[in-house]
Write an enzyme that holds these catalytic residues in place. Structure first.
Site, short mmCIF file in Angstrom:
data_model
loop_
_atom_site.label_atom_id
_atom_site.label_comp_id
_atom_site.label_asym_id
_atom_site.label_seq_id
_atom_site.Cartn_x
_atom_site.Cartn_y
_atom_site.Cartn_z
N SER A 52 -20.49 -42.00 81.11
CA SER A 52 -19.25 -42.57 80.42
C SER A 52 -18.28 -42.10 80.80
CB SER A 52 -19.33 -42.30 78.85
OG SER A 52 -18.54 -43.26 78.68
N ARG A 53 -16.89 -42.85 81.05
CA ARG A 53 -15.79 -42.11 81.65
C ARG A 53 -14.92 -41.59 80.26
NH1 ARG A 53 -12.05 -47.46 83.05
NH2 ARG A 53 -13.43 -48.28 80.64
N ILE A 106 -22.23 -50.56 71.02
CA ILE A 106 -23.42 -51.37 71.23
C ILE A 106 -24.24 -50.01 71.71
CG2 ILE A 106 -23.02 -52.36 73.30
CD1 ILE A 106 -24.64 -53.69 71.07
N ASP A 119 -18.73 -66.34 73.17
CA ASP A 119 -18.67 -64.75 72.84
C ASP A 119 -19.86 -64.85 71.97
OD1 ASP A 119 -17.91 -61.33 73.74
OD2 ASP A 119 -18.52 -61.36 71.37
N LYS A 176 -25.20 -58.32 77.35
CA LYS A 176 -25.20 -60.30 77.07
C LYS A 176 -23.47 -59.59 78.13
CE LYS A 176 -23.45 -61.35 74.07
NZ LYS A 176 -22.37 -61.79 72.60
#
Lengths: 313, 313
Positions: free
Chosen positions: A37-38, A15, A170, A92
């Site tokens: 970010s990991r 996303i 979802d 969201k």
């Protein structure tokens, strides 16, 4: 025009790449200054950090962060960002629970930072024209049909079936984010049936009955088992005939068959979200509407569960 | 002192007779002027009506109503009363859903009437002293144990097992109403396991893990299968040792073994509730804390369901 808002994006999944980065690049109100970010690596040679703590330690000047991580880890990162006085954009749903969103609202108030709980479907092209048109009408009923093939749209998403994964809610919460925006009065759940596969925790389908405060009936049909044509439709019956919002809010058709065009300056869901985030920051406020998440929690609270056949992907 | 508040009680079941009527009779701030119930007959030769519409049509002068009906019908009656400008006392829980409580709050704001969402366990004798003592302490953890025998305390209450009936959260919400009152920081659910009998909709037991905004762990163990000694206990570990609140909030024991007495004027749960209702009305405000209900909805939203053996009464 004020100086651009220096933004870091946290959680560089699909996303973030597909929606957030293009919207940010096209918006002169924002300057992307880092990604976090990991996994993965830098974007466009910008500073890159494995976690928010490393971003803070770097001393890089940041005004705001957009959180695109899964909901399970979002609260802790949001709380850390708000404690820095950074403005926070939440993907969201804004939380895994309602209570954690309350704690973030309180944190934002305490630090004076802006908190934005985003609902991307509210920025689909037909939504604001639908809201404006409905504001003056007598409304007789509303029907929501959100039927999509989970195998097509959520392949391999095991988390969606786990406890807290929301299942068909979802996508369904997107429908609820639109209905809570376009209808003129608040509404509440009176009955819910949840179909839960016997080998899963989360519902594969849900049928919901709401009433608004004037007694108007609102029905929702969410289903993950839809093959063939897919449906993301809302029909509102009024004294002037039916308003139809199709394609997840993108296509509005009024009773006379006309298709109003969107207002100037609104060019899609994520550009609309970032325009709103900038406005909220410039105004020194927050925008946190938990209504869609509250309806989902109400559905789990009130819903009658029917065990249905196992779901195997 | 102002004139007494003219009060009608609606829903003349066991809780109205056992708790509300004695508390009202003992409180000079209130004057009982009518009762309303689908069943039964007049109380003390006072005017009696089968429903709120008949009460309104009678033209009887009423300032406030106390709603002791089941949650399923409460919202409509509350909305009708608020539309009359009457102040409204809601028994716990304040609604069958969170969204309907929001609609009542908005209705109260619109008419200027007072809305009071009551949580009777918050008025148990030990609760306010516990809150005061904990305000200055470092808190290390909290443990809630709410284990009672459903066959003893809820005989024949089939509704408690239906969808929306809450199951073990019917007593558990009382524990949550106390913990949300005595702990100094808000908290949120991180994990929940719900044991649901295979022939029922609502959980017979629940194990909950919360964290507060400072990271303190709060654990709750709710169980309807408790035989022998019954437990309604909260233990809060602090830098001064454990605070113990037993008997559903009635008995507070501090780490040094002392048992503080309640403040003057607080003589039990329902007298405390009515004193608060009068204060809210006199101040022209409302008192609606949905936190306990929100935690229950979060538990249904996030909870992992385990099917357990059928429950047969």
């Amino acid at each position: 025009m004020s100086a651009p808002i220096r933004l870091a994006v946290i959680g560089m999944g699909k996303i973030a790449h597909d929606q957030h980065l293009p919207a940010i690049a096209a918006d002169p109100d924002f300057q992307l200054v880092a990604t976090v970010s990991r996994h993965g690596g830098p974007v466009d040679d910008l500073p890159f950090f494995p976690n928010i703590e490393a971003l803070i330690e770097s001393g890089l000047a940041v005004d705001a962060v957009a959180l695109c991580t899964p909901p399970q880890v979002r609260r802790a990162i949001a709380a850390t960002a708000l404690a820095q006085g950074w403005h926070v954009f939440l993907e969201k749903p804004p939380g895994a629970t309602l209570a954690e969103v309350v704690t973030l609202e309180e944190a934002a108030r305490a630090t004076g930072a802006s908190l934005f709980a985003s609902w991307h479907s509210r920025y689909a092209k037909g939504v604001e024209p639908a809201r404006a048109w409905l504001a003056d009408r007598r409304i007789d009923s509303a029907t929501v049909t959100w039927r999509e093939d989970v195998r097509v749209w959520h392949p391999g998403q095991e988390w969606i079936w786990a406890a807290g994964g929301f299942g068909v809610f979802d996508p369904g919460i997107n429908a609820l984010s639109i209905v809570t925006r376009i209808l003129p009065r608040p509404f509440f759940l009176t009955e819910a049936a949840l179909d839960v596969p016997s080998n899963r925790q989360a519902p594969i389908a849900a049928r919901l009955q709401f009433r608004d405060t004037a007694g108007v009936a609102i029905a929702a049909d969410f289903d993950f088992r839809q093959e063939g044509p897919q449906h993301w439709d809302i029909v509102v019956e009024t004294d002037r005939g039916p308003l139809r919002l199709a394609d997840g809010g993108a296509t509005l058709t009024l009773p006379d068959g006309s298709v109003p065009t969107a207002a100037e300056g609104l060019h899609g869901e994520y550009p609309g979200l970032y325009a709103r985030f900038a406005a909220v920051i410039r105004a020194g406020t927050s925008d946190v509407d938990v209504a869609p998440l509250r309806h989902v929690a109400d559905a789990f609270l009130l819903g009658h569960r029917n065990l249905v056949e196992p779901f195997v992907e």
